[in-house]
Motif scaffolding. Structure first.
Motif, PDB file in Angstrom:
ATOM      1  N   ALA A  69     -18.215 -33.678 -52.696  1.00 51.35           N
ATOM      2  CA  ALA A  69     -17.186 -32.996 -52.517  1.00 51.35           C
ATOM      3  C   ALA A  69     -15.681 -34.014 -52.173  1.00 51.35           C
ATOM      4  CB  ALA A  69     -17.315 -32.427 -51.060  1.00 51.35           C
TER       5      ALA A  69
ATOM      6  N   VAL B 115     -15.154 -25.201 -57.759  1.00 50.62           N
ATOM      7  CA  VAL B 115     -15.690 -24.993 -56.513  1.00 50.62           C
ATOM      8  C   VAL B 115     -16.043 -23.526 -56.126  1.00 50.62           C
ATOM      9  CG1 VAL B 115     -14.549 -24.835 -53.951  1.00 50.62           C
ATOM     10  CG2 VAL B 115     -13.723 -26.554 -55.685  1.00 50.62           C
TER      11      VAL B 115
ATOM     12  N   ILE C  26     -15.713 -28.507 -48.618  1.00 47.97           N
ATOM     13  CA  ILE C  26     -16.305 -27.940 -49.938  1.00 47.97           C
ATOM     14  C   ILE C  26     -17.935 -27.885 -49.747  1.00 47.97           C
ATOM     15  CG2 ILE C  26     -16.547 -28.091 -52.405  1.00 47.97           C
ATOM     16  CD1 ILE C  26     -13.580 -29.389 -52.423  1.00 47.97           C
TER      17      ILE C  26
ATOM     18  N   ARG D 298     -16.500 -22.604 -49.928  1.00 50.64           N
ATOM     19  CA  ARG D 298     -15.748 -23.754 -49.175  1.00 50.64           C
ATOM     20  C   ARG D 298     -15.785 -23.101 -47.636  1.00 50.64           C
ATOM     21  NH1 ARG D 298      -9.203 -24.733 -49.381  1.00 50.64           N
ATOM     22  NH2 ARG D 298      -9.105 -24.650 -46.894  1.00 50.64           N
TER      23      ARG D 298
ATOM     24  N   GLY E  57     -22.075 -29.842 -51.661  1.00 50.01           N
ATOM     25  CA  GLY E  57     -20.860 -30.699 -51.804  1.00 50.01           C
ATOM     26  C   GLY E  57     -21.197 -31.873 -50.799  1.00 50.01           C
TER      27      GLY E  57
ATOM     28  N   LEU F 112     -20.501 -26.755 -55.409  1.00 43.95           N
ATOM     29  CA  LEU F 112     -19.730 -27.027 -56.610  1.00 43.95           C
ATOM     30  C   LEU F 112     -20.778 -26.620 -57.769  1.00 43.95           C
ATOM     31  CD1 LEU F 112     -18.445 -30.376 -55.298  1.00 43.95           C
ATOM     32  CD2 LEU F 112     -17.002 -28.608 -56.031  1.00 43.95           C
TER      33      LEU F 112
END
Length: 432
Positions: free
Chosen positions: A390, A416, A424, A419, A366, A427
């Motif tokens: 992110a 996503v 974040i 987290r 992210g 990904l």
């Protein structure tokens, strides 16, 4: 009477031919001087070409150039058409108007427009160098009329809310160069690596240090209150030669420790004239630390690079308008924006950081900057509203997404994966 008519016929016919030649000159000059590359003309002028130097001077004021050339072109075209109408009307009567229109349209189109412009566009720099001296004379002769026309045109444009900026061409040079580089890459004349380096150098003035700095959450620091053994061990195991030194809170940076300075002090305490192994306990990291160098987060990259070179340093701490620590920046970070990722024997091998899965998905950290991702993958994700991938997802979603949420925008699918608190961290991206 017939002799007078023959004399008049040939005089008018000769005048029409002369006017067509002049019209061809104006048409070809306009095309050559507007299509010629100023870079190529500059190179020729540097080699001693007087014509190229004259062409450069003529094209400095494009509005004045176009006004003078178009004025001359229209005068010759209208006058030649009028003479042809007068001549043919005298010869064949009222039908001469239609005949003159057909004949002059053909002659002007072929010999005064298409032919000279085709030659000029094919040999732009050569033609520009040849016609520039004569065009300079035309500009001087027509300058009073052109000045009046320019004033009238600017007034009419202002009525429609259009402001003619005389500096717009100068301001557009950078965009012209960037566009030429991108076009060269798309046509295969410029390699991707060369394009990235050239565009990276051009972009330095438009980008700020906050876009490429290492975020404060990822900065490795030395606690000034740690024991000498802990400090030495950290310096030995760290991949970095410079480490910020804080006391109490991480925001309270009191210096920057260089590993060489630390080890010199250790050598002095342990192996100096009065040194003993026990004296390592007297090690004071603050004593060997350099004064920290703070820079605003809004400083442009080209200005910061000049500051690094002027101060003979390449390590800075980035702060916001309130003086709070935001991140860390080095000269290497700026150079990487031009030449790409720089690695050494202490860096993790990230030669191919973005590898697709069998389904065509890319798992991306992210914190990866959008610019780095675009350069590596040759994508065109926008980086106007966010620096990291992110941040782009959060900006587009207008929320902090939960794990598993999926979004589609800018021609990509974003999922996503992980987290951590409000960040974040991972990904999955797939081009649609």
């Amino acid at each position: 009477m017939a002799a007078d008519l023959d004399t008049t016929f040939w005089i008018i016919a000769g005048a029409i031919v002369l006017l067509l030649v002049m019209s061809a000159f104006f048409s070809g000059s306009e095309t050559a001087l507007t299509a010629a590359s100023r870079a190529k003309l500059r190179a020729q002028a540097d080699k001693g070409s007087a014509g190229a130097d004259s062409a450069l001077k003529v094209t400095e004021d494009s509005e004045r150039l176009i006004g003078a050339v178009l004025l001359g072109n229209n005068l010759t075209n209208i006058l030649s058409a009028s003479l042809a109408t007068s001549l043919l009307t005298r010869l064949v009567g009222p039908s001469g108007v239609a005949l003159a229109t057909l004949v002059m349209t053909f002659l002007v189109l072929i010999f005064a427009e298409v032919l000279p412009k085709t030659y000029a566009i094919t040999n732009a720099e050569t033609a520009a160098a040849r016609v520039a001296p004569a065009v300079r004379v035309v500009i001087i002769v027509f300058s009073p009329i052109v000045a009046a026309i320019r004033a009238l045109v600017r007034m009419l444009l202002s009525l429609f809310g259009v402001k003619a900026d005389p500096d717009s061409q100068l301001l557009g040079r950078r965009e012209e160069i960037a566009g030429a580089i991108a076009l060269g890459h798309s046509e295969g004349a410029v390699e991707k690596e060369d394009r990235d380096r050239l565009l990276g150098a051009l972009d330095l003035s438009d980008r700020t240090v906050e876009e490429i700095m290492l975020h404060r959450s990822e900065i490795e620091m030395v606690d000034a209150d740690a024991t000498p053994d802990q400090i030495v061990s950290q310096a030995l195991t760290s991949p970095h030669t410079r480490l910020p030194v804080f006391r109490g809170e991480r925001e309270n940076i009191i210096g920057v420790m260089h590993a060489k300075d630390l080890f010199r002090e250790v050598h002095r305490l342990v192996r100096g004239k009065e040194g003993t192994p026990e004296r390592i306990a007297d090690l004071d990291v603050v004593k060997v630390a350099m004064k920290p160098y703070f820079v605003p987060e809004t400083t442009s990259l080209d200005e910061q690079m000049r500051q690094f070179l002027r101060r003979h340093t390449h390590f800075a701490l980035v702060v916001d308008e309130y003086g709070s620590l935001q991140g860390l920046l080095t000269l290497e970070d700026i150079l990487e924006e031009i030449v790409g990722e720089i690695t050494d024997e202490f860096d993790v091998n990230d030669a191919q950081p973005f590898k697709p899965s069998e389904a065509g998905d890319y798992t991306i950290d992210g914190a990866t900057t959008i610019r780095d991702l675009n350069r590596a993958m040759d994508w065109s994700l926008p980086d106007d509203e966010a620096n990291t991938i992110a941040g782009l997802v959060i900006h587009e979603a207008q929320m902090i997404p939960a794990e598993g949420q999926v979004f589609s925008f800018h021609g990509f699918r974003f999922e996503v994966l992980t987290r951590k608190e409000n960040r974040i961290t991972r990904l999955k991206i797939r081009p649609l």
